[in-house]
Design a protein around this motif. Structure first.
Motif, PDB file in Angstrom:
ATOM      1  N   GLU A 106       2.596   7.854  -7.150  1.00 30.19           N
ATOM      2  CA  GLU A 106       3.346   8.254  -8.350  1.00 30.19           C
ATOM      3  C   GLU A 106       3.554   9.759  -8.394  1.00 30.19           C
ATOM      4  O   GLU A 106       4.629  10.241  -8.780  1.00 30.19           O
ATOM      5  N   SER A 107       2.533  10.532  -8.001  1.00 27.18           N
ATOM      6  CA  SER A 107       2.645  11.991  -8.033  1.00 27.18           C
ATOM      7  C   SER A 107       3.743  12.495  -7.101  1.00 27.18           C
ATOM      8  O   SER A 107       4.469  13.440  -7.433  1.00 27.18           O
ATOM      9  N   ASP A 108       3.885  11.870  -5.954  1.00 26.14           N
ATOM     10  CA  ASP A 108       4.929  12.281  -5.003  1.00 26.14           C
ATOM     11  C   ASP A 108       6.320  11.976  -5.557  1.00 26.14           C
ATOM     12  O   ASP A 108       7.251  12.775  -5.394  1.00 26.14           O
ATOM     13  N   LEU A 109       6.453  10.822  -6.195  1.00 27.19           N
ATOM     14  CA  LEU A 109       7.752  10.481  -6.776  1.00 27.19           C
ATOM     15  C   LEU A 109       8.095  11.414  -7.935  1.00 27.19           C
ATOM     16  O   LEU A 109       9.235  11.857  -8.068  1.00 27.19           O
ATOM     17  N   ARG A 110       7.107  11.747  -8.744  1.00 29.98           N
ATOM     18  CA  ARG A 110       7.358  12.664  -9.864  1.00 29.98           C
ATOM     19  C   ARG A 110       7.797  14.039  -9.342  1.00 29.98           C
ATOM     20  O   ARG A 110       8.697  14.664  -9.917  1.00 29.98           O
ATOM     21  N   PRO A 158       0.828  -1.214   0.000  1.00 30.66           N
ATOM     22  CA  PRO A 158       0.000   0.000   0.000  1.00 30.66           C
ATOM     23  C   PRO A 158       0.861   1.263   0.000  1.00 30.66           C
ATOM     24  O   PRO A 158       1.973   1.269   0.543  1.00 30.66           O
ATOM     25  N   VAL A 159       0.342   2.318  -0.618  1.00 25.91           N
ATOM     26  CA  VAL A 159       1.029   3.606  -0.588  1.00 25.91           C
ATOM     27  C   VAL A 159       1.120   4.076   0.859  1.00 25.91           C
ATOM     28  O   VAL A 159       0.153   4.007   1.614  1.00 25.91           O
ATOM     29  N   GLY A 160       2.303   4.548   1.242  1.00 24.65           N
ATOM     30  CA  GLY A 160       2.514   4.991   2.605  1.00 24.65           C
ATOM     31  C   GLY A 160       3.196   3.959   3.476  1.00 24.65           C
ATOM     32  O   GLY A 160       3.525   4.236   4.639  1.00 24.65           O
ATOM     33  N   SER A 161       3.430   2.772   2.935  1.00 22.91           N
ATOM     34  CA  SER A 161       4.077   1.730   3.723  1.00 22.91           C
ATOM     35  C   SER A 161       5.593   1.886   3.700  1.00 22.91           C
ATOM     36  O   SER A 161       6.173   2.553   2.845  1.00 22.91           O
ATOM     37  N   SER A 162       6.240   1.255   4.654  1.00 25.07           N
ATOM     38  CA  SER A 162       7.696   1.218   4.754  1.00 25.07           C
ATOM     39  C   SER A 162       8.148  -0.187   4.391  1.00 25.07           C
ATOM     40  O   SER A 162       7.673  -1.171   4.980  1.00 25.07           O
ATOM     41  N   PHE A 163       9.050  -0.284   3.435  1.00 23.62           N
ATOM     42  CA  PHE A 163       9.494  -1.590   2.921  1.00 23.62           C
ATOM     43  C   PHE A 163      11.011  -1.708   3.054  1.00 23.62           C
ATOM     44  O   PHE A 163      11.745  -0.759   2.781  1.00 23.62           O
ATOM     45  N   GLY A 164      11.467  -2.872   3.484  1.00 25.14           N
ATOM     46  CA  GLY A 164      12.909  -3.081   3.605  1.00 25.14           C
ATOM     47  C   GLY A 164      13.277  -4.533   3.356  1.00 25.14           C
ATOM     48  O   GLY A 164      12.430  -5.430   3.452  1.00 25.14           O
ATOM     49  N   PHE A 165      14.547  -4.736   3.033  1.00 27.98           N
ATOM     50  CA  PHE A 165      15.002  -6.117   2.835  1.00 27.98           C
ATOM     51  C   PHE A 165      16.489  -6.242   3.143  1.00 27.98           C
ATOM     52  O   PHE A 165      17.241  -5.260   3.123  1.00 27.98           O
ATOM     53  N   VAL A 166      16.884  -7.463   3.461  1.00 25.32           N
ATOM     54  CA  VAL A 166      18.285  -7.809   3.655  1.00 25.32           C
ATOM     55  C   VAL A 166      18.575  -9.052   2.828  1.00 25.32           C
ATOM     56  O   VAL A 166      17.659  -9.814   2.484  1.00 25.32           O
ATOM     57  N   LEU A 167      19.842  -9.255   2.525  1.00 24.35           N
ATOM     58  CA  LEU A 167      20.285 -10.475   1.858  1.00 24.35           C
ATOM     59  C   LEU A 167      20.888 -11.375   2.928  1.00 24.35           C
ATOM     60  O   LEU A 167      21.685 -10.921   3.758  1.00 24.35           O
ATOM     61  N   GLN A 168      20.501 -12.621   2.911  1.00 31.19           N
ATOM     62  CA  GLN A 168      20.905 -13.567   3.947  1.00 31.19           C
ATOM     63  C   GLN A 168      21.586 -14.763   3.294  1.00 31.19           C
ATOM     64  O   GLN A 168      21.111 -15.274   2.277  1.00 31.19           O
ATOM     65  N   ALA A 169      22.691 -15.234   3.885  1.00 33.14           N
ATOM     66  CA  ALA A 169      23.427 -16.344   3.294  1.00 33.14           C
ATOM     67  C   ALA A 169      23.920 -17.302   4.367  1.00 33.14           C
ATOM     68  O   ALA A 169      24.234 -16.898   5.494  1.00 33.14           O
ATOM     69  N   ARG A 170      24.016 -18.583   4.012  1.00 34.32           N
ATOM     70  CA  ARG A 170      24.558 -19.618   4.889  1.00 34.32           C
ATOM     71  C   ARG A 170      25.766 -20.266   4.237  1.00 34.32           C
ATOM     72  O   ARG A 170      25.863 -20.343   3.008  1.00 34.32           O
ATOM     73  N   VAL A 225      17.147   8.958 -14.806  1.00 40.68           N
ATOM     74  CA  VAL A 225      16.571   8.264 -15.958  1.00 40.68           C
ATOM     75  C   VAL A 225      16.268   6.808 -15.603  1.00 40.68           C
ATOM     76  O   VAL A 225      15.179   6.290 -15.890  1.00 40.68           O
ATOM     77  N   GLN A 226      17.226   6.138 -14.962  1.00 41.68           N
ATOM     78  CA  GLN A 226      17.019   4.743 -14.582  1.00 41.68           C
ATOM     79  C   GLN A 226      15.894   4.614 -13.558  1.00 41.68           C
ATOM     80  O   GLN A 226      15.115   3.654 -13.577  1.00 41.68           O
ATOM     81  N   GLU A 227      15.806   5.574 -12.656  1.00 35.86           N
ATOM     82  CA  GLU A 227      14.761   5.545 -11.634  1.00 35.86           C
ATOM     83  C   GLU A 227      13.378   5.692 -12.265  1.00 35.86           C
ATOM     84  O   GLU A 227      12.422   5.025 -11.848  1.00 35.86           O
ATOM     85  N   ILE A 228      13.264   6.570 -13.251  1.00 34.68           N
ATOM     86  CA  ILE A 228      11.995   6.739 -13.958  1.00 34.68           C
ATOM     87  C   ILE A 228      11.581   5.429 -14.626  1.00 34.68           C
ATOM     88  O   ILE A 228      10.414   5.006 -14.559  1.00 34.68           O
ATOM     89  N   LEU A 229      12.533   4.768 -15.260  1.00 36.27           N
ATOM     90  CA  LEU A 229      12.237   3.509 -15.952  1.00 36.27           C
ATOM     91  C   LEU A 229      11.924   2.388 -14.961  1.00 36.27           C
ATOM     92  O   LEU A 229      10.969   1.628 -15.162  1.00 36.27           O
ATOM     93  N   ASN A 230      12.692   2.284 -13.882  1.00 37.32           N
ATOM     94  CA  ASN A 230      12.482   1.199 -12.918  1.00 37.32           C
ATOM     95  C   ASN A 230      11.169   1.333 -12.153  1.00 37.32           C
ATOM     96  O   ASN A 230      10.612   0.337 -11.685  1.00 37.32           O
ATOM     97  N   ASN A 231      10.688   2.576 -12.032  1.00 35.94           N
ATOM     98  CA  ASN A 231       9.388   2.782 -11.391  1.00 35.94           C
ATOM     99  C   ASN A 231       8.233   2.736 -12.383  1.00 35.94           C
ATOM    100  O   ASN A 231       7.079   2.910 -11.988  1.00 35.94           O
ATOM    101  N   GLY A 232       8.557   2.529 -13.650  1.00 40.96           N
ATOM    102  CA  GLY A 232       7.522   2.409 -14.664  1.00 40.96           C
ATOM    103  C   GLY A 232       6.758   3.691 -14.929  1.00 40.96           C
ATOM    104  O   GLY A 232       5.609   3.658 -15.373  1.00 40.96           O
ATOM    105  N   LEU A 233       7.408   4.850 -14.673  1.00 36.74           N
ATOM    106  CA  LEU A 233       6.723   6.127 -14.868  1.00 36.74           C
ATOM    107  C   LEU A 233       6.657   6.531 -16.331  1.00 36.74           C
ATOM    108  O   LEU A 233       5.704   7.184 -16.757  1.00 36.74           O
ATOM    109  N   GLU A 234       7.691   6.205 -17.085  1.00 36.02           N
ATOM    110  CA  GLU A 234       7.765   6.606 -18.494  1.00 36.02           C
ATOM    111  C   GLU A 234       8.487   5.522 -19.282  1.00 36.02           C
ATOM    112  O   GLU A 234       9.144   4.642 -18.716  1.00 36.02           O
ATOM    113  N   THR A 235       8.361   5.633 -20.609  1.00 34.94           N
ATOM    114  CA  THR A 235       9.158   4.808 -21.506  1.00 34.94           C
ATOM    115  C   THR A 235      10.291   5.655 -22.082  1.00 34.94           C
ATOM    116  O   THR A 235      10.289   6.883 -21.953  1.00 34.94           O
TER     117      THR A 235
END
Length: 263
Positions: free
Chosen positions: A141-145, A106-118, A219-229
């Protein structure tokens, strides 16, 4: 009676604890703000003396609903694509993309991740290592733009200042060329002026490189967020108003001054 040596070799054995896998992860082409459907490219590097046997991406997110006052927490794991073929080595280096659309954040959520290895330490382990946590904020999308436009404006303003400084450097180089035209050897004032122009030119080059990297990141951020082609008006404008002047400065302006100084 057998001969023996009076010298004895002494040695000691010291126990050393196994070190955990050393895990690093970094995102590429993404800032701390993402839309719910963003694709997040990332690179992971794991090193371990006992060799790597397992790698997972461990993620979690939290959403605090301001209307109801309730909180939602979710967590999960995904196996990076293609990493299975790299297991069993002491160093694993790979790249993958995490598709947020599958998580329905959902918009407004906080998301995080770690990489884990054994590792495959069967004596005292297995050892388990974790990377530093990547933390992102899910926005509309409007906030990111708005944020992207703000950063683009900063780059354009910085580029305009560099262009003005480059024009002045060209003028200074031309004046220096006139000054030394009939000199067999540079006198002290001419040498001082030449050194000053060279110093300013080096500073110009060092200031331009970070701007180029920041623009590429946007430019890469725009593409990775799917905002533009790639052929969208926004990206075309970035090319004509920012990228193209920057390339002219790199390809023509800076070499022009350098050539005059060499002459």
């Amino acid at each position: 009676m057998p001969l023996t040596s009076a010298d004895h070799t002494h040695f000691s054995v010291r126990k050393r604890d196994d070190t955990l896998p050393r895990v690093k992860v970094r995102v590429e082409g993404i800032s701390s703000l993402v839309v719910p459907t963003a694709r997040i490219p990332y690179r992971g590097t794991i090193e371990d003396d006992f060799k790597v046997t397992d790698v997972v991406l461990d993620y979690s997110w939290r959403f605090d609903d301001p209307d109801t006052g309730t909180s939602t927490n979710r967590a999960g794991q995904v196996e990076p694509s293609g990493v299975v073929d790299l297991l069993g080595q002491s160093r694993v280096d790979f790249g993958d993309v995490l598709d947020l659309a599958t998580l329905q954040l959902p918009v407004g959520s906080s998301f995080g991740f770690v990489l884990q290895a054994r590792d495959n330490n069967v004596v005292s382990g297995p050892g388990e290592g974790r990377s530093a946590r990547i933390q992102l904020r899910v926005v509309a999308e409007s906030d990111l733009r708005d944020d992207l436009l703000r950063r683009e404006k900063e780059i354009r303003q910085a580029l305009e200042q560099l262009l003005k400084r480059q024009d002045q450097l060209i003028t200074d180089a031309q004046a220096l060329q006139v000054m030394i035209r009939d000199m067999e050897h540079l006198d002290e004032p001419a040498r001082i002026q030449a050194n000053q122009v060279q110093k300013k030119q080096k500073l110009m080059g060092s200031g331009l490189s970070p701007l180029a990297k920041r623009l590429d990141s946007i430019v890469q951020e725009i593409l990775n967020n799917g905002l533009e082609t790639l052929d969208s008006p926004l990206l075309q404008r970035l090319k004509s108003r920012v990228a193209n002047p920057m390339n002219r400065l790199i390809d023509q302006g800076i070499p022009s001054v350098a050539n005059r100084l060499d002459e």
